[in-house]
Design an enzyme around this catalytic site. Structure first.
Site, PDB file in Angstrom:
ATOM      1  N   GLU A  76       0.842  -1.191   0.000  1.00  0.00           N
ATOM      2  CA  GLU A  76       0.000   0.000   0.000  1.00  0.00           C
ATOM      3  C   GLU A  76       0.883   1.249   0.000  1.00  0.00           C
ATOM      4  O   GLU A  76       1.978   1.247   0.580  1.00  0.00           O
ATOM      5  CB  GLU A  76      -0.928  -0.015   1.213  1.00  0.00           C
ATOM      6  CG  GLU A  76      -1.938  -1.148   1.123  1.00  0.00           C
ATOM      7  CD  GLU A  76      -2.962  -1.177   2.240  1.00  0.00           C
ATOM      8  OE1 GLU A  76      -4.090  -1.618   1.968  1.00  0.00           O
ATOM      9  OE2 GLU A  76      -2.641  -0.785   3.379  1.00  0.00           O
ATOM     10  N   CYS A 108       3.766   8.650   0.402  1.00  0.00           N
ATOM     11  CA  CYS A 108       4.318   7.835   1.481  1.00  0.00           C
ATOM     12  C   CYS A 108       4.475   6.422   0.935  1.00  0.00           C
ATOM     13  O   CYS A 108       3.485   5.767   0.601  1.00  0.00           O
ATOM     14  CB  CYS A 108       3.341   7.874   2.665  1.00  0.00           C
ATOM     15  SG  CYS A 108       3.812   6.765   3.996  1.00  0.00           S
ATOM     16  N   CYS A 157       6.458  -6.588   7.600  1.00  0.00           N
ATOM     17  CA  CYS A 157       7.572  -6.075   8.399  1.00  0.00           C
ATOM     18  C   CYS A 157       7.928  -7.121   9.445  1.00  0.00           C
ATOM     19  O   CYS A 157       7.049  -7.816   9.956  1.00  0.00           O
ATOM     20  CB  CYS A 157       7.144  -4.772   9.088  1.00  0.00           C
ATOM     21  SG  CYS A 157       8.483  -3.965  10.001  1.00  0.00           S
ATOM     22  N   CYS A 168       6.132  -4.303  15.955  1.00  0.00           N
ATOM     23  CA  CYS A 168       5.761  -3.261  16.926  1.00  0.00           C
ATOM     24  C   CYS A 168       4.271  -3.409  17.228  1.00  0.00           C
ATOM     25  O   CYS A 168       3.463  -3.568  16.303  1.00  0.00           O
ATOM     26  CB  CYS A 168       6.040  -1.874  16.349  1.00  0.00           C
ATOM     27  SG  CYS A 168       7.766  -1.621  15.937  1.00  0.00           S
ATOM     28  N   CYS A 171       1.408  -1.277  15.386  1.00  0.00           N
ATOM     29  CA  CYS A 171       1.475  -1.075  13.933  1.00  0.00           C
ATOM     30  C   CYS A 171       0.830  -2.235  13.172  1.00  0.00           C
ATOM     31  O   CYS A 171       1.202  -3.392  13.357  1.00  0.00           O
ATOM     32  CB  CYS A 171       2.939  -0.926  13.519  1.00  0.00           C
ATOM     33  SG  CYS A 171       3.148  -0.731  11.744  1.00  0.00           S
ATOM     34  N   CYS A 182      -0.667   6.763   9.414  1.00  0.00           N
ATOM     35  CA  CYS A 182       0.550   6.094   9.889  1.00  0.00           C
ATOM     36  C   CYS A 182       0.182   4.826  10.659  1.00  0.00           C
ATOM     37  O   CYS A 182      -0.665   4.870  11.555  1.00  0.00           O
ATOM     38  CB  CYS A 182       1.310   6.968  10.874  1.00  0.00           C
ATOM     39  SG  CYS A 182       1.900   8.488  10.229  1.00  0.00           S
TER      40      CYS A 182
HETATM   41  N1  SAH Z   1       9.430   1.242  10.188  1.00  0.00           N
HETATM   42  C1  SAH Z   1       9.586   2.638  10.032  1.00  0.00           C
HETATM   43  C2  SAH Z   1       8.654   3.280   9.000  1.00  0.00           C
HETATM   44  C3  SAH Z   1       7.202   2.864   8.981  1.00  0.00           C
HETATM   45  S1  SAH Z   1       6.101   3.469  10.165  1.00  0.00           S
HETATM   46  C4  SAH Z   1       9.457   3.317  11.377  1.00  0.00           C
HETATM   47  O1  SAH Z   1       9.169   2.650  12.348  1.00  0.00           O
HETATM   48  O2  SAH Z   1       9.713   4.504  11.476  1.00  0.00           O
HETATM   49  C5  SAH Z   1       5.817   5.142   9.897  1.00  0.00           C
HETATM   50  C6  SAH Z   1       5.389   5.872  11.156  1.00  0.00           C
HETATM   51  O3  SAH Z   1       4.053   5.494  11.597  1.00  0.00           O
HETATM   52  C7  SAH Z   1       6.308   5.566  12.316  1.00  0.00           C
HETATM   53  O4  SAH Z   1       6.636   6.699  13.031  1.00  0.00           O
HETATM   54  C8  SAH Z   1       5.435   4.625  13.127  1.00  0.00           C
HETATM   55  O5  SAH Z   1       5.879   4.511  14.408  1.00  0.00           O
HETATM   56  C9  SAH Z   1       4.074   5.260  12.974  1.00  0.00           C
HETATM   57  N2  SAH Z   1       2.973   4.382  13.403  1.00  0.00           N
HETATM   58  C10 SAH Z   1       2.927   3.051  13.376  1.00  0.00           C
HETATM   59  N3  SAH Z   1       1.773   2.598  13.894  1.00  0.00           N
HETATM   60  C11 SAH Z   1       1.062   3.677  14.268  1.00  0.00           C
HETATM   61  C12 SAH Z   1      -0.236   3.871  14.847  1.00  0.00           C
HETATM   62  N4  SAH Z   1      -1.035   2.845  15.155  1.00  0.00           N
HETATM   63  N5  SAH Z   1      -0.630   5.130  15.092  1.00  0.00           N
HETATM   64  C13 SAH Z   1       0.152   6.183  14.763  1.00  0.00           C
HETATM   65  N6  SAH Z   1       1.350   6.065  14.213  1.00  0.00           N
HETATM   66  C14 SAH Z   1       1.816   4.830  13.953  1.00  0.00           C
END
Ligand code: SAH
Length: 360
Positions: A91, A104, A111, A115, A118, A331
């Site tokens: 996506e 983006c 991944c 986390c 996410c 995000c």
């Molecule tokens: N792996 C990389 C890039 C992808 S995530 C990273 O961790 O930076 C892009 C952004 O979205 C990151 O800052 C991540 O922490 C944030 N993100 C992930 N899950 C989220 C959520 N549920 N709510 C808000 N931001 C989130």
């Protein structure tokens, strides 16, 4: 067959040399592909007919298939679903704005970092994207939206620094002034903090800004929501980022998701200026966007108070607008329902964190 969107100008010159053509033909081809975004050899009218014939036999410009796109949100944000050659899906999000057109982009199918907040992490890892698959997301959105993209953020699916070579090459292709020509200041690569990869960037440079997903102020907190923090703990990460800031003299953007009762307390706000000392910083607070996890977003009241606490401590902090919620494109929400259609792609599933440093 060679995919020409995978090649730098120099590599295209060598490729054409191997077919018996002079270097300037490689430069012409590079401009057709990356500056003019042309993918059909017949349209490359200043290349000789015999070269175009040879290219159509021995090379291709592979285009991911746009499998779906969401309706436009009121602010124009739109999520795209691309199907790759092996049936995997990624996506990508288009974010139009008054000051520029942003895409983006994703760097991996899924991944491996898991986390907890996410949606991509919850899918598991399928495979890395190639450079061509990474840059093609930009070109295909330009075509559909009829715009020229001015900003690219590597903040979609995946951990960019776990796909180091393909991501760096994509950043070079996007910033090459004779090709796509984006300013390196308009490209941002976001990482969870893969320390050996950041060390590599310190030595090798990178035509992009660095963003770091911080999300916590101590190891106990951070390891609860970011498993890879056990491998690269905060003290080590901050030391490496200080070295990065010292060598490059570039500011670092930190992202901080506000999670109710986990990292949004006044003592967390108080800890941040100390944690980020001696680094030129922009801190972006992010609301926790809904995903299938049992964390709750901070209240708006708490978010405002947190921001004020940071500003009172003279930290350069802002609250990032949560764009794309209407189409599950904000995000952390990127996760195609069917990541890969064919079973072969599943062979490479790996969530083994111990192998992480092998990825870079
Ligand atoms: N792996 C990389 C890039 C992808 S995530 C990273 O961790 O930076 C892009 C952004 O979205 C990151 O800052 C991540 O922490 C944030 N993100 C992930 N899950 C989220 C959520 N549920 N709510 C808000 N931001 C989130």
């Amino acid at each position: 067959m060679i995919n020409l969107r995978d090649l730098t100008q120099q590599e295209l010159e060598s490729f054409l040399a191997s077919l018996g053509y002079p270097a300037y033909r490689g430069r012409q081809l590079f401009r057709w592909i990356f500056a003019r975004r042309v993918s059909n050899f017949d349209e490359m009218t200043d290349l000789p007919q015999d070269l175009r014939m040879q290219l159509s036999r021995s090379a291709m410009i592979e285009i991911p298939r746009m499998a779906d796109l969401s309706p436009k949100a009121p602010d124009g944000t739109r999520k795209y679903l691309f199907e790759l050659r092996d049936g995997c899906h990624v996506e990508t999000v288009f974010l139009p704005g008054a000051t520029g057109q942003t895409v983006c982009i994703s760097t991996q199918v899924g991944c491996s970092l898991d986390c907890v907040f996410c949606a991509t992490g919850r899918m598991g890892f399928y495979r890395n994207l190639t450079t061509a698959e990474i840059v093609s997301q930009v070109f295909e959105i330009e075509k559909e939206e009829k715009v020229r993209i001015s900003h690219v953020v590597f903040m979609g699916m995946g951990e960019p620094l776990c796909n180091f070579d393909a991501v760096m090459k994509a950043a070079h292709l996007l910033s090459d002034p004779t090709g796509v020509g984006l300013s390196a200041r308009h490209i941002a690569i976001s990482t969870i903090g893969i320390v050996p990869a950041i060390e590599r960037i310190i030595h090798e440079g990178m035509p992009a800004k660095l963003a770091v997903s911080l999300h916590a102020t101590n190891d106990e907190q951070r390891s609860q929501i970011i498993p890879v923090n056990r491998k690269y703990p905060l003290s080590l990460l901050m030391k490496t980022l200080r070295a990065y800031a010292h060598v490059t003299r570039y500011p670092i953007t930190f992202e901080y998701i506000l999670i109710k009762d986990l990292n949004d307390r006044p003592e967390d706000a108080a800890a941040l200026p100390h944690l980020l000392r001696n680094i030129p910083v922009k801190l972006n607070l992010i609301r926790l966007h809904p995903t299938e996890c049992n964390l709750e977003p901070s209240s708006e009241e708490r978010i405002v108070a947190f921001l004020e606490e940071l500003r009172a401590a003279k930290l350069n902090a802002t609250l990032r607008a949560s764009r794309g919620l209407e189409c599950q494109a904000a995000c952390g929400q990127l996760a195609p329902k069917e990541p890969c259609l064919k079973s072969s792609a599943f062979d490479s599933i790996s969530t083994d964190l111990a192998n992480l440093s092998d990825d870079i």
